[in-house]
Design a protein around this motif. Structure first.
Motif, PDB file in Angstrom:
ATOM      1  N   UNK A   7     -55.823  39.899  32.581  1.00 25.56           N
ATOM      2  CA  UNK A   7     -54.622  40.444  31.909  1.00 25.56           C
ATOM      3  C   UNK A   7     -54.673  41.973  31.919  1.00 25.56           C
ATOM      4  N   UNK A   8     -53.536  42.642  32.138  1.00 21.09           N
ATOM      5  CA  UNK A   8     -53.569  44.102  32.125  1.00 21.09           C
ATOM      6  C   UNK A   8     -53.931  44.631  30.746  1.00 21.09           C
ATOM      7  N   UNK A   9     -54.572  45.827  30.727  1.00 18.68           N
ATOM      8  CA  UNK A   9     -54.924  46.427  29.438  1.00 18.68           C
ATOM      9  C   UNK A   9     -53.694  47.119  28.852  1.00 18.68           C
ATOM     10  N   UNK A  10     -53.722  47.288  27.550  1.00 17.92           N
ATOM     11  CA  UNK A  10     -52.685  48.043  26.852  1.00 17.92           C
ATOM     12  C   UNK A  10     -51.264  47.512  27.036  1.00 17.92           C
ATOM     13  N   UNK A  11     -51.103  46.221  26.837  1.00 15.43           N
ATOM     14  CA  UNK A  11     -49.734  45.684  26.784  1.00 15.43           C
ATOM     15  C   UNK A  11     -49.190  45.984  25.393  1.00 15.43           C
ATOM     16  N   UNK A  63     -47.072  45.825  21.958  1.00 15.32           N
ATOM     17  CA  UNK A  63     -46.553  44.735  21.113  1.00 15.32           C
ATOM     18  C   UNK A  63     -45.053  44.556  21.338  1.00 15.32           C
ATOM     19  N   UNK A  64     -44.387  45.660  21.707  1.00 16.61           N
ATOM     20  CA  UNK A  64     -42.933  45.568  21.923  1.00 16.61           C
ATOM     21  C   UNK A  64     -42.622  44.748  23.169  1.00 16.61           C
ATOM     22  N   UNK A  67     -44.454  42.050  24.070  1.00 20.69           N
ATOM     23  CA  UNK A  67     -44.562  40.672  23.576  1.00 20.69           C
ATOM     24  C   UNK A  67     -43.302  40.287  22.793  1.00 20.69           C
ATOM     25  N   UNK A  68     -42.844  41.212  21.966  1.00 21.82           N
ATOM     26  CA  UNK A  68     -41.635  40.948  21.164  1.00 21.82           C
ATOM     27  C   UNK A  68     -40.436  40.700  22.079  1.00 21.82           C
ATOM     28  N   UNK A  90     -40.638  37.284  23.794  1.00 19.92           N
ATOM     29  CA  UNK A  90     -40.322  36.165  22.894  1.00 19.92           C
ATOM     30  C   UNK A  90     -38.815  36.105  22.607  1.00 19.92           C
ATOM     31  N   UNK A  91     -38.218  37.274  22.365  1.00 22.28           N
ATOM     32  CA  UNK A  91     -36.766  37.290  22.097  1.00 22.28           C
ATOM     33  C   UNK A  91     -35.989  36.822  23.318  1.00 22.28           C
ATOM     34  N   UNK A 117     -37.008  34.684  25.664  1.00 21.05           N
ATOM     35  CA  UNK A 117     -37.130  33.217  25.765  1.00 21.05           C
ATOM     36  C   UNK A 117     -36.217  32.546  24.734  1.00 21.05           C
ATOM     37  N   UNK A 176     -55.638  37.965  23.778  1.00 21.29           N
ATOM     38  CA  UNK A 176     -55.503  39.211  24.526  1.00 21.29           C
ATOM     39  C   UNK A 176     -56.221  40.370  23.826  1.00 21.29           C
ATOM     40  N   UNK A 209     -60.408  44.045  22.674  1.00 23.71           N
ATOM     41  CA  UNK A 209     -60.205  45.393  22.131  1.00 23.71           C
ATOM     42  C   UNK A 209     -60.725  45.515  20.700  1.00 23.71           C
ATOM     43  N   UNK A 212     -50.359  43.408  15.014  1.00 17.93           N
ATOM     44  CA  UNK A 212     -49.443  43.098  16.124  1.00 17.93           C
ATOM     45  C   UNK A 212     -48.590  41.874  15.787  1.00 17.93           C
ATOM     46  N   UNK A 247     -44.400  41.338  15.188  1.00 16.98           N
ATOM     47  CA  UNK A 247     -43.633  40.264  15.828  1.00 16.98           C
ATOM     48  C   UNK A 247     -42.956  39.389  14.759  1.00 16.98           C
TER      49      UNK A 247
END
Lengths: 69, 569
Positions: free
Chosen positions: A1-5, A7-8, A10-11, A14-15, A17, B38, B42, B192, B196
């Protein structure tokens, strides 16, 4: 998985979907009206809400996509 | 800060979910677990695990600060209170939150942040010494996991009432999910997910006031319908019925709201309860730490739109009346506590219904994650490291934090089952939790603003304020007529008693702290650097543009707050 994803991101995902699912359910209900409709079903709030969530989700996914500074 | 949420013992199902609704809920659980896994990589150091690396932006810290408080019981309980008491319930969102949140950001945050403390008990140790920290840490840790269990049980019962879900299923699935993502990613994962969850709560609950206002014909239409449905009763004015204990359904006087709620309880909760303060301590710099509570206050001001307004709309549009729990049980009707799910089912079809239920579950999980992450920090740093194992390496404390998170969840589950057997525990623990909040605020505020406050002063003030609060509570329990002394009126009700008890225990704490401090030797000023006003160099903001200054935004928020008070006077 890429680093530093963010939170926005992810938000946004989800929105997006949720928006697609709710929009699809609302459109389906146009041709298959439920047996017991909710109050003010004629507003088709699910379609409007689905569109809104999809647009916000797309915007956030694009703006906060992993790897994008 | 929860209203009493009494729930039915043998409830029947209120809402049936379809396949799409179940899918929406399941996707939510998958996403929060993905975030936990994830972030595991960290969270390898203590600073990462317990303080989220102190690198959160003001927005993330601010939304998390608010979300940790915005549990599902908060949503459902205050919507029920709005149906019962009308717009008076809004006081807990406005005067009972906004001034305190701004005070935390502008006045107190510099001391918390510059002292580099990891917790509120940690600040007390720096300022007043080990005895004050021990008293505060043990009471906070103990009460936090108990409260978490009570909330867990209440939420599982709500799921049973609303959806017909098995209580054991709700308790174990939701708490194991929280345990996994907090144990993996620590505070960063909790924060986090809280962001959400905050977004989900809004998008899930906002449909109700929007469609409800259309149905009611706007604000004026809603007020007219309420007057028609409940003639002679005033549900839509904030202050005009507060002149006497008997003029409003809460049985409270405006002095109780302003001094008890608006000053002591609100300031105690929002500025010293580590559950919420921990989120702000994770901010990346002092300006972000000062802005976070101001951002939180801005959103808090509009939470009544998704909590209070549905309750008021229910008064206007529902064709039947909701009642107290006992009457609902006896008659087979619906109680106040079901108002939010009832309104959700009224306006939301498949899909939106799943989103609304997800909002409630998200609210519950954010509150629980807040409890267990705060508990893990206080236990590890303020109890385990302070009194058991002072010299272990960082990895040991992180490992302890992870196990503590799981332990905290297990104790919460145990409490939930205990409450299931002995329901009166719920009332006792909620009261116990309130005993510590008001005196703790007295101790912390004197510690920050008065150089002369000493270690013994802080400890004895905190202890005597807490003991006094317990004693007043016990007095009214044994002799209900004593309420006329505690709340200054025989017509006062429970809510008023809570407000005045908090006020007296705060005053006792302050008086004892001042007297003992004046009788004991003061700390040298050089030991107070970074901890107390007058001994701490606070970075100047003269070079920062006006629109980026926390004070600028705090003034805007307070002006909007005052306008809202006048609008709904």
């Amino acid at each position: 998985m890429p680093k530093n994803i963010s939170i926005w991101f992810f938000t946004g995902a989800l929105l997006l979907i949720y928006g697609v699912l709710i929009l699809a359910t609302g459109v389906w209900a146009l041709s298959h009206p439920p047996e017991h409709p909710v109050v003010l079903a004629s507003l088709h709030i699910d379609i409007w809400w689905g569109v809104l969530l999809t647009l916000i989700g797309l915007l956030y996914c694009w703006k906060f996509a992993p790897g994008k500074e | 800060m929860y209203p009493a949420l009494l729930l039915a013992a043998e409830p029947s199902r209120l809402i049936s979910l379809g396949g799409i609704d179940i899918a929406i809920i399941a996707i939510y659980f998958v996403v929060v677990l993905i975030i936990g896994f994830y972030l595991k990589g960290q969270s390898s150091t203590g600073e990462d695990f317990f303080m989220a690396g102190r690198e959160m932006t003001a927005w993330i810290a601010g939304l998390s600060f608010l979300s940790a408080n915005l549990g599902s019981l908060e949503l459902m309980g205050w919507a029920a209170a709005a149906y019962q008491y009308g717009i008076l319930a809004t006081h807990w969102y406005w005067i009972g939150a906004i001034p305190a949140m701004l005070f935390l950001g502008i006045v107190m945050m510099p001391f918390y942040y510059i002292s580099k403390t990891h917790s509120v008990p940690g600040y007390l140790q720096l300022r007043f010494g080990e005895p004050s920290r021990a008293l505060s840490a043990v009471s906070f840790g103990f009460m936090t996991v108990l409260m978490s269990g009570i909330n867990m049980y209440s939420m599982a019962l709500v799921m049973k009432v609303v959806l017909g879900w098995d209580i054991n299923f709700s308790i174990w699935v939701s708490s194991i999910t929280v345990a996994i993502y907090v144990a993996l990613g620590g505070l960063r994962s909790a924060i986090f997910n809280e962001v959400l969850q905050f977004i989900l709560i809004w998008v899930g609950a906002l449909v109700i006031p929007i469609v409800g206002m259309i149905e009611a014909g706007g604000w004026d239409g809603m007020v007219a319908r309420i007057h028609q449905n409940f003639p002679g009763q005033d549900y839509t004015h904030l202050w005009s019925t507060m002149g006497s204990f008997t003029d409003n359904p809460m049985g409270i006087h405006w002095t109780g709201i302003v001094l008890g709620l608006g000053w002591v309880i609100s300031f105690g909760y929002w500025t010293t309860d580590f559950l919420v303060v921990q989120r702000v301590l994770a901010a990346k710099d002092l300006r972000a730490a000062k802005m976070a509570p101001i951002i939180g206050a801005t959103f808090k001001m509009f939470v009544p739109a998704i909590v209070i307004l549905p309750g008021l709309l229910a008064l206007a549009v529902l064709p039947f009346k909701l009642t107290g729990e006992d009457v609902a049980l006896a008659t087979g009707g619906h109680s106040y506590n079901e108002v939010l799910p009832i309104m959700l089912a009224r306006y939301c079809g498949p899909g939106l219904l799943g989103l609304g239920i997800t909002a409630l579950i998200a609210g519950f999980m954010s509150g629980m994650a807040g409890n267990v992450s705060a508990f893990a920090t206080v236990w590890t740093y303020d109890i385990y490291r302070a009194f058991w194992k002072k010299d272990a390496d960082d990895a040991h404390y992180v490992s302890m934090g992870r196990w503590c998170t799981i332990l905290g969840v297990l104790v919460s589950i145990g409490t939930a089952y205990m409450v299931m057997e002995f329901k009166s525990i719920m009332d006792y623990v909620q009261a116990l939790f309130s005993f510590f909040i008001a005196p703790l605020f007295g101790t912390v505020i004197l510690g920050m603003l008065w150089k002369r406050a000493t270690g013994p002063g802080g400890f004895w003030g905190l202890l005597s304020g807490t003991v006094a609060s317990v004693a007043m509570w016990g007095w009214v329990k044994m002799d209900p007529s004593a309420i006329r002394y505690i709340a200054l009126s025989p017509n006062a009700k429970d809510m008023a008693e809570n407000m005045y008890r908090a006020l007296w225990s705060w005053l006792i704490c302050v008086i004892v702290t001042v007297v003992v401090s004046l009788l004991t030797e003061p700390k040298p000023e050089k030991e107070l650097a970074g901890l107390v006003y007058g001994c701490t160099e606070i970075p100047s903001e003269a070079q920062v543009p006006m629109y980026q200054r926390p004070m600028f935004w705090a003034v805007i928020v307070i002006v909007v707050f005052l306008i809202l008070q006048i609008m709904f006077w």
